[in-house]
Design an enzyme around this catalytic site. Structure first.
Site, mmCIF file in Angstrom:
data_model
loop_
_atom_site.group_PDB
_atom_site.id
_atom_site.type_symbol
_atom_site.label_atom_id
_atom_site.label_comp_id
_atom_site.label_asym_id
_atom_site.label_seq_id
_atom_site.Cartn_x
_atom_site.Cartn_y
_atom_site.Cartn_z
ATOM 1 N N GLU A 105 -16.418 5.579 6.812
ATOM 2 C CA GLU A 105 -17.050 4.979 5.627
ATOM 3 C C GLU A 105 -16.468 3.581 5.386
ATOM 4 O OE1 GLU A 105 -17.515 7.550 2.193
ATOM 5 O OE2 GLU A 105 -17.228 5.856 0.835
ATOM 6 N N ARG A 107 -24.109 6.683 1.151
ATOM 7 C CA ARG A 107 -23.125 5.603 1.308
ATOM 8 C C ARG A 107 -23.620 4.440 2.158
ATOM 9 N NH1 ARG A 107 -22.508 7.799 -2.215
ATOM 10 N NH2 ARG A 107 -20.976 9.343 -2.807
ATOM 11 N N SER A 122 -12.217 7.409 0.229
ATOM 12 C CA SER A 122 -12.530 8.249 1.394
ATOM 13 C C SER A 122 -12.701 7.381 2.638
ATOM 14 C CB SER A 122 -13.825 9.024 1.163
ATOM 15 O OG SER A 122 -13.652 9.903 0.085
#
Ligand SMILES: Cc1cc2nc3c(=O)[nH]c(=O)nc-3n(C[C@H](O)[C@H](O)[C@H](O)COP(=O)(O)OP(=O)(O)OC[C@H]3O[C@@H](n4cnc5c(N)ncnc54)[C@H](O)[C@@H]3O)c2cc1C
Length: 311
Positions: free
Chosen positions: A302, A180, A231
């Site tokens: 994130e 990510r 998320s």
């Protein structure tokens, strides 16, 4: 689609066009999937590389901070908004060109749209994109993906515009993709487009079936409330997911204002009414605090905070 070279920002001394097309005090709320956030001091949809150059040149000259917004699906914009220029990529950046064994994709193309083109051309291996609501620009920046695959897998190169007005080509090694994220070295560059390579041929019905399975599985575990950013935390190393820790810490349904930990999936925060960015941040801190207290585990965020993570 785009060629490397120098589009010197200095060529645009008057900045007439950018000023004519720039909106002031423009709300960013509707441009984020959270439906949260204040106003951008300046807002501009750029329809060409020249317009982007002109915008960046103007920002450099005037000392105005800027950032590029994709589909706003991984960003939390401050309630105070952004004290500079927010740039969005216009139609010109939504082109897709298939070649024999590569495809060039403009940075403004949405992943679900691109996945339909892969289906049409019978290119297998890209099904993971079908339900990620980001643009190619945001996805390259984040190395977006799922257990089925990630942007980096078939990535060949990205064309980027530097703040100096130069178009550079960065290959897979240069992107330093990891979970990510991509290299912070390119944080200040704008992704204009990316090239991906052919993986394998698949029958249309097989791709369609895989997409169906992915979407059904995701709908079963994701919250019905779509005002979220996916998320919130990255998966920690180890066998358990971030959602598992948050759930075990008893935080499903926990709230700060109108920001709530989703009952369907504990790693998702949903805006159940008129949540403020401060509510979401407060809830994120509460989750991190509780999970650390109970499991000595620091959950890494994130979702990107604008402007804090950008400037
Ligand atoms: C319902 C839902 C499901 C999701 N599922 C997934 C999933 O399965 N997997 C996953 O990885 N993510 C998922 N996400 C998160 C998100 O969709 C991805 O991170 C996506 O890649 C973000 O793209 P974006 O265009 O929305 O970027 P934005 O949120 O607009 O921006 C994210 C960052 O990218 C930068 N950026 C955007 N465009 C460019 C550009 N052209 N050049 C340079 N930088 C740029 C921004 O400045 C910002 O720093 C989900 C989100 C939602 C809401």
């Amino acid at each position: 689609m785009f060629r490397c070279g120098r589009h010197s920002c200095k060529d645009y001394k008057e900045y007439k066009d950018i000023l004519a097309h720039t909106l002031e005090n423009y709300s960013l709320r509707s441009f984020t999937t959270f439906k949260i956030g204040g106003k951008a001091r300046y807002f501009n949809v750029c329809e060409s590389i020249e317009a982007l150059c002109e915008s960046l040149g103007w920002c450099t000259r005037e000392g105005v901070p800027w950032f590029v917004l994709g589909n706003g699906s991984n960003i939390l914009v401050s309630d105070k908004g952004f004290p500079g220029l927010v740039v969005k990529l216009g139609k010109m950046f939504k082109q897709i060109k298939f070649h024999e064994d590569t495809v060039e994709v403009g940075a403004g193309v949405l992943l679900p749209v691109l996945s339909r083109y892969f289906l049409e051309h019978q290119w297998g291996g890209f099904e993971f994109m079908c339900d990620i609501p980001g643009t190619i620009g945001g996805a390259v920046r984040m190395n977006a993906g799922t257990k089925e695959g990630e942007i980096k897998d078939q990535f060949v190169l990205a064309l980027m515009l530097t703040p100096n007005g130069e178009i550079i080509s960065i290959d897979k090694g240069g992107m330093e993709f990891c979970y990510r994220k991509s290299s912070p070295e390119h944080k200040k560059n704008i992704v204009l487009g990316a090239q991906f390579s052919f993986s394998h041929f698949s029958e249309r019905h097989a791709i369609r079936e895989k997409i169906k399975q992915i979407v059904v599985a995701r709908r079963q575990k994701q919250p019905a409330n779509r005002r979220n950013c996916g998320s919130v935390f990255k998966s920690p190393s180890g066998s358990q997911s971030a959602g598992w820790y948050i759930d075990k810490a008893g935080l499903k349904g926990a709230r700060v204002g109108d920001a709530m930990v989703a009952f369907e999936h504990a790693n998702w925060i949903v805006n159940v009414g008129n949540a403020k960015a401060e509510d979401v941040k407060g809830l994120i801190e509460k989750i991190q605090h509780e999970v650390f207290k109970q499991y000595r585990l620091k959950l890494e965020r994130e979702v990107i905070y604008a402007p804090d993570d950008l400037w």
